[in-house]
Design a protein around this motif. Structure first.
Motif, PDB file in Angstrom:
ATOM      1  N   ALA A 121      39.035  -2.530  28.377  1.00 52.03           N
ATOM      2  CA  ALA A 121      38.508  -2.506  29.745  1.00 52.03           C
ATOM      3  C   ALA A 121      39.612  -2.121  30.713  1.00 52.03           C
ATOM      4  CB  ALA A 121      37.971  -3.900  30.111  1.00 52.03           C
ATOM      5  N   ASP A 122      39.184  -1.625  31.882  1.00 54.02           N
ATOM      6  CA  ASP A 122      40.127  -1.322  32.956  1.00 54.02           C
ATOM      7  C   ASP A 122      40.228  -2.544  33.853  1.00 54.02           C
ATOM      8  OD1 ASP A 122      41.528  -0.462  35.164  1.00 54.02           O
ATOM      9  OD2 ASP A 122      40.552   1.504  35.235  1.00 54.02           O
ATOM     10  N   CYS A 123      41.411  -3.061  33.964  1.00 49.05           N
ATOM     11  CA  CYS A 123      41.645  -4.274  34.754  1.00 49.05           C
ATOM     12  C   CYS A 123      41.385  -4.071  36.245  1.00 49.05           C
ATOM     13  CB  CYS A 123      43.116  -4.638  34.590  1.00 49.05           C
ATOM     14  SG  CYS A 123      43.385  -6.259  34.017  1.00 49.05           S
ATOM     15  N   ALA A 158      53.536 -10.157  35.411  1.00 49.26           N
ATOM     16  CA  ALA A 158      54.707  -9.303  35.162  1.00 49.26           C
ATOM     17  C   ALA A 158      55.056  -8.566  36.438  1.00 49.26           C
ATOM     18  CB  ALA A 158      54.405  -8.318  34.038  1.00 49.26           C
ATOM     19  N   SER A 159      55.823  -9.234  37.312  1.00 46.97           N
ATOM     20  CA  SER A 159      56.367  -8.540  38.472  1.00 46.97           C
ATOM     21  C   SER A 159      57.634  -7.816  38.007  1.00 46.97           C
ATOM     22  CB  SER A 159      56.643  -9.540  39.599  1.00 46.97           C
ATOM     23  OG  SER A 159      57.045  -8.837  40.761  1.00 46.97           O
ATOM     24  N   GLY A 164      63.558  -7.834  34.363  1.00 44.02           N
ATOM     25  CA  GLY A 164      64.649  -6.856  34.476  1.00 44.02           C
ATOM     26  C   GLY A 164      64.370  -5.666  33.573  1.00 44.02           C
ATOM     27  N   GLY A 208      49.557  -2.622  33.617  1.00 40.69           N
ATOM     28  CA  GLY A 208      50.047  -1.929  34.805  1.00 40.69           C
ATOM     29  C   GLY A 208      50.941  -0.779  34.378  1.00 40.69           C
ATOM     30  N   LYS A 233      54.457  -4.220  43.424  1.00 47.96           N
ATOM     31  CA  LYS A 233      54.801  -5.536  42.883  1.00 47.96           C
ATOM     32  C   LYS A 233      54.916  -6.576  44.008  1.00 47.96           C
ATOM     33  CE  LYS A 233      55.066  -4.484  38.468  1.00 47.96           C
ATOM     34  NZ  LYS A 233      53.958  -4.878  37.582  1.00 47.96           N
ATOM     35  N   LEU A 241      49.915  -8.420  32.230  1.00 50.27           N
ATOM     36  CA  LEU A 241      50.950  -7.423  31.956  1.00 50.27           C
ATOM     37  C   LEU A 241      50.430  -5.998  32.119  1.00 50.27           C
ATOM     38  CD1 LEU A 241      52.345  -8.953  28.608  1.00 50.27           C
ATOM     39  CD2 LEU A 241      53.151  -9.421  30.916  1.00 50.27           C
ATOM     40  N   GLY A 291      50.497  -2.848  25.159  1.00 47.06           N
ATOM     41  CA  GLY A 291      51.729  -2.261  25.670  1.00 47.06           C
ATOM     42  C   GLY A 291      52.973  -2.813  25.009  1.00 47.06           C
ATOM     43  N   SER A 292      54.122  -2.333  25.476  1.00 48.22           N
ATOM     44  CA  SER A 292      55.361  -2.706  24.783  1.00 48.22           C
ATOM     45  C   SER A 292      55.676  -4.195  24.968  1.00 48.22           C
ATOM     46  CB  SER A 292      56.520  -1.818  25.229  1.00 48.22           C
ATOM     47  OG  SER A 292      56.715  -1.916  26.611  1.00 48.22           O
ATOM     48  N   ILE A 293      55.528  -4.722  26.174  1.00 47.62           N
ATOM     49  CA  ILE A 293      55.756  -6.161  26.354  1.00 47.62           C
ATOM     50  C   ILE A 293      54.596  -6.942  25.756  1.00 47.62           C
ATOM     51  CG2 ILE A 293      56.156  -8.018  28.014  1.00 47.62           C
ATOM     52  CD1 ILE A 293      57.402  -6.066  29.902  1.00 47.62           C
ATOM     53  N   ASP A 351      42.989  -4.498  27.315  1.00 46.98           N
ATOM     54  CA  ASP A 351      43.775  -3.296  27.624  1.00 46.98           C
ATOM     55  C   ASP A 351      42.795  -2.143  27.750  1.00 46.98           C
ATOM     56  OD1 ASP A 351      47.097  -2.698  26.980  1.00 46.98           O
ATOM     57  OD2 ASP A 351      45.764  -0.974  27.280  1.00 46.98           O
ATOM     58  N   ARG A 352      43.252  -1.082  28.412  1.00 48.84           N
ATOM     59  CA  ARG A 352      42.436   0.140  28.412  1.00 48.84           C
ATOM     60  C   ARG A 352      42.420   0.763  27.023  1.00 48.84           C
ATOM     61  NH1 ARG A 352      44.367   2.686  34.031  1.00 48.84           N
ATOM     62  NH2 ARG A 352      46.239   3.064  32.835  1.00 48.84           N
ATOM     63  N   TYR A 376      56.316   1.740  43.388  1.00 49.20           N
ATOM     64  CA  TYR A 376      56.123   0.773  42.295  1.00 49.20           C
ATOM     65  C   TYR A 376      56.544  -0.622  42.769  1.00 49.20           C
ATOM     66  CZ  TYR A 376      57.364  -1.534  37.823  1.00 49.20           C
ATOM     67  OH  TYR A 376      57.486  -2.407  36.772  1.00 49.20           O
ATOM     68  N   PHE A 401      63.193  -5.012  29.759  1.00 45.80           N
ATOM     69  CA  PHE A 401      62.702  -5.594  28.507  1.00 45.80           C
ATOM     70  C   PHE A 401      62.936  -4.576  27.396  1.00 45.80           C
ATOM     71  CE2 PHE A 401      59.304  -6.398  25.414  1.00 45.80           C
ATOM     72  CZ  PHE A 401      59.423  -7.762  25.224  1.00 45.80           C
TER      73      PHE A 401
HETATM   74  N1  LIG Z   1      59.265  -2.907  30.484  1.00 43.16           N
HETATM   75  C1  LIG Z   1      60.039  -3.447  31.427  1.00 43.16           C
HETATM   76  O1  LIG Z   1      61.272  -3.528  31.304  1.00 43.16           O
HETATM   77  C2  LIG Z   1      59.399  -3.999  32.682  1.00 43.16           C
HETATM   78  C3  LIG Z   1      60.248  -4.430  33.723  1.00 43.16           C
HETATM   79  C4  LIG Z   1      59.666  -4.983  34.862  1.00 43.16           C
HETATM   80  C5  LIG Z   1      58.287  -5.126  34.934  1.00 43.16           C
HETATM   81  N2  LIG Z   1      57.504  -4.659  33.912  1.00 43.16           N
HETATM   82  C6  LIG Z   1      56.044  -4.813  34.051  1.00 43.16           C
HETATM   83  O2  LIG Z   1      55.516  -5.371  32.869  1.00 43.16           O
HETATM   84  C7  LIG Z   1      54.194  -4.876  32.636  1.00 43.16           C
HETATM   85  C8  LIG Z   1      54.100  -4.323  31.226  1.00 43.16           C
HETATM   86  O3  LIG Z   1      55.062  -3.293  31.088  1.00 43.16           O
HETATM   87  P1  LIG Z   1      55.280  -2.527  29.716  1.00 43.16           P
HETATM   88  O4  LIG Z   1      56.695  -2.064  29.704  1.00 43.16           O
HETATM   89  O5  LIG Z   1      54.772  -3.318  28.577  1.00 43.16           O
HETATM   90  O6  LIG Z   1      54.354  -1.248  29.963  1.00 43.16           O
HETATM   91  P2  LIG Z   1      53.481  -0.437  28.901  1.00 43.16           P
HETATM   92  O7  LIG Z   1      53.104   0.835  29.579  1.00 43.16           O
HETATM   93  O8  LIG Z   1      54.154  -0.372  27.576  1.00 43.16           O
HETATM   94  O9  LIG Z   1      52.193  -1.365  28.747  1.00 43.16           O
HETATM   95  C9  LIG Z   1      51.251  -1.520  29.760  1.00 43.16           C
HETATM   96  C10 LIG Z   1      49.891  -1.662  29.110  1.00 43.16           C
HETATM   97  O10 LIG Z   1      48.946  -1.893  30.147  1.00 43.16           O
HETATM   98  C11 LIG Z   1      47.809  -1.076  29.902  1.00 43.16           C
HETATM   99  N3  LIG Z   1      47.200  -0.813  31.206  1.00 43.16           N
HETATM  100  C12 LIG Z   1      47.747  -0.168  32.260  1.00 43.16           C
HETATM  101  N4  LIG Z   1      46.909  -0.172  33.301  1.00 43.16           N
HETATM  102  C13 LIG Z   1      45.801  -0.829  32.893  1.00 43.16           C
HETATM  103  C14 LIG Z   1      44.580  -1.167  33.518  1.00 43.16           C
HETATM  104  N5  LIG Z   1      44.325  -0.810  34.785  1.00 43.16           N
HETATM  105  N6  LIG Z   1      43.669  -1.858  32.805  1.00 43.16           N
HETATM  106  C15 LIG Z   1      43.906  -2.221  31.517  1.00 43.16           C
HETATM  107  N7  LIG Z   1      45.051  -1.930  30.867  1.00 43.16           N
HETATM  108  C16 LIG Z   1      45.971  -1.236  31.555  1.00 43.16           C
HETATM  109  C17 LIG Z   1      48.320   0.177  29.218  1.00 43.16           C
HETATM  110  O11 LIG Z   1      47.287   0.794  28.452  1.00 43.16           O
HETATM  111  C18 LIG Z   1      49.438  -0.403  28.352  1.00 43.16           C
HETATM  112  O12 LIG Z   1      48.968  -0.757  27.068  1.00 43.16           O
HETATM  113  C19 LIG Z   1      53.930  -3.831  33.732  1.00 43.16           C
HETATM  114  O13 LIG Z   1      53.200  -4.444  34.788  1.00 43.16           O
HETATM  115  C20 LIG Z   1      55.319  -3.478  34.226  1.00 43.16           C
HETATM  116  O14 LIG Z   1      55.309  -3.047  35.561  1.00 43.16           O
HETATM  117  C21 LIG Z   1      58.025  -4.103  32.795  1.00 43.16           C
END
Ligand SMILES: NC(=O)c1ccc[n+]([C@@H]2O[C@H](COP(=O)([O-])OP(=O)(O)OC[C@H]3O[C@@H](n4cnc5c(N)ncnc54)[C@H](O)[C@@H]3O)[C@@H](O)[C@H]2O)c1
Length: 265
Positions: free
Chosen positions: A46-48, A107-108, A162, A71, A138, A69, A10-12, A31-32, A134, A164
């Motif tokens: 895998a699915d978490c 990652a809340s 906040g 979700g 959290k 992370l 994912g992005s983070i 990751d999935r 959502y 990212f």
């Molecule tokens: N991006 C933000 O600004 C932000 C802010 C607050 C919290 N968060 C939290 O940070 C975490 C990561 O966010 P992100 O922006 O990188 O999201 P994203 O969608 O870019 O990445 C999430 C990754 O998790 C994987 N994923 C989702 N559900 C899954 C599961 N059940 N099993 C395995 N893999 C799974 C997805 O395939 C994806 O690659 C999330 O929990 C999000 O709620 C993000």
């Protein structure tokens, strides 16, 4: 440290993976989705939310810690939100107990307190006040982390992130931004803080206009270096800025996000 990093595609996840590897940590990705191009370590597709798949991933190699992370980073129905945030966290916590792994960084989100009216700085003693399902997910995931910390002595740091982003793009972001580099600093501090027990920190940069208190993070060793104010002159105001500043959750606290809790046929 050898770290299982969920949501690593994912992005983070991609940014934190590279940042932690740069700092000498070893990352096992989960990751999935398949591993992103260029990722060279161990990877579990895998699915978490599947406890057996998570246990298989733990059994494949010894681990020191988990960074969770994975979700859905957006609003959804209550059932999907609970699966995405609470069930995944539960599967990881049970696998941690089974494999004697005692540190998790989660990652809340700011949306755990997003319905808090925007007045004073919000700190780690604020009552849960989600703005969406959502946010409810959290809050519940944090509660589960707290339970496992109290029952089993697991160290669990919930990072209420906040926004990212590579750079801030809205007026709200001037308060909520978490830079990529500070995101890596935050996760590393949460991984290495001495005996935090259950702790909450706010995952934002050292923003001049911060809405959340950085003191709980600093107490754990998180010293953000960036400040969204650097971009302030380049950010154009929008008509929705005032509404987004009414509650700390911004747009998620607005009526456009109201929806029934459960999806129906
Ligand atoms: N991006 C933000 O600004 C932000 C802010 C607050 C919290 N968060 C939290 O940070 C975490 C990561 O966010 P992100 O922006 O990188 O999201 P994203 O969608 O870019 O990445 C999430 C990754 O998790 C994987 N994923 C989702 N559900 C899954 C599961 N059940 N099993 C395995 N893999 C799974 C997805 O395939 C994806 O690659 C999330 O929990 C999000 O709620 C993000």
């Amino acid at each position: 440290m050898k770290v299982l990093l969920t949501g690593a595609a994912g992005s983070i996840g991609q940014v934190v993976t590279l940042g932690l590897i740069d700092r000498g940590h070893e990352i096992v990705g989960l990751d999935r989705l398949p591993a992103p191009d260029g990722f060279e370590g161990a990877w579990h597709t895998a699915d978490c939310a599947d406890p057996d798949a998570v246990l298989d991933a733990f059994a494949a190699q010894p681990l020191d810690a988990v960074v969770h992370l994975a979700g859905h980073p957006d609003e959804a129905g209550l059932t999907d939100s609970l699966t995405s945030h609470v069930v995944t966290t539960a599967a990881l916590l049970d696998a941690m107990l089974a494999h004697q792994v005692d540190r998790i960084v989660y990652a809340s989100s700011n949306h755990a307190v997003g319905r808090t009216p925007r007045r004073d700085l919000v700190s780690d003693d604020a009552l849960p006040r989600p703005d969406t399902f959502y946010g409810v997910g959290k809050v519940a995931a944090e509660a589960l982390l707290h339970l496992y910390a109290d029952r089993y002595g697991i160290d669990a740091v919930a990072c209420r992130i906040g926004s990212f982003l590579p750079e801030p793009t809205t007026v709200r972001n001037l308060s909520t931004w978490l830079s990529h580099d500070d995101g890596v600093r935050m996760v590393e501090a949460a991984l290495t803080a001495t005996a935090p027990g259950f702790a909450v920190l706010y995952g934002i940069s050292a923003n001049t206009r911060a809405w959340w208190d950085l003191a709980p993070g600093r107490a754990l060793g998180y010293e953000p270096q960036d400040d969204a104010e650097h971009w302030a002159d380049r950010i154009a105001g929008r008509p929705e800025d005032d509404a987004e500043a009414a509650h700390v959750g911004g747009p998620f606290a607005l009526e456009q996000f109201y929806r029934p809790a459960l999806d129906r046929r």
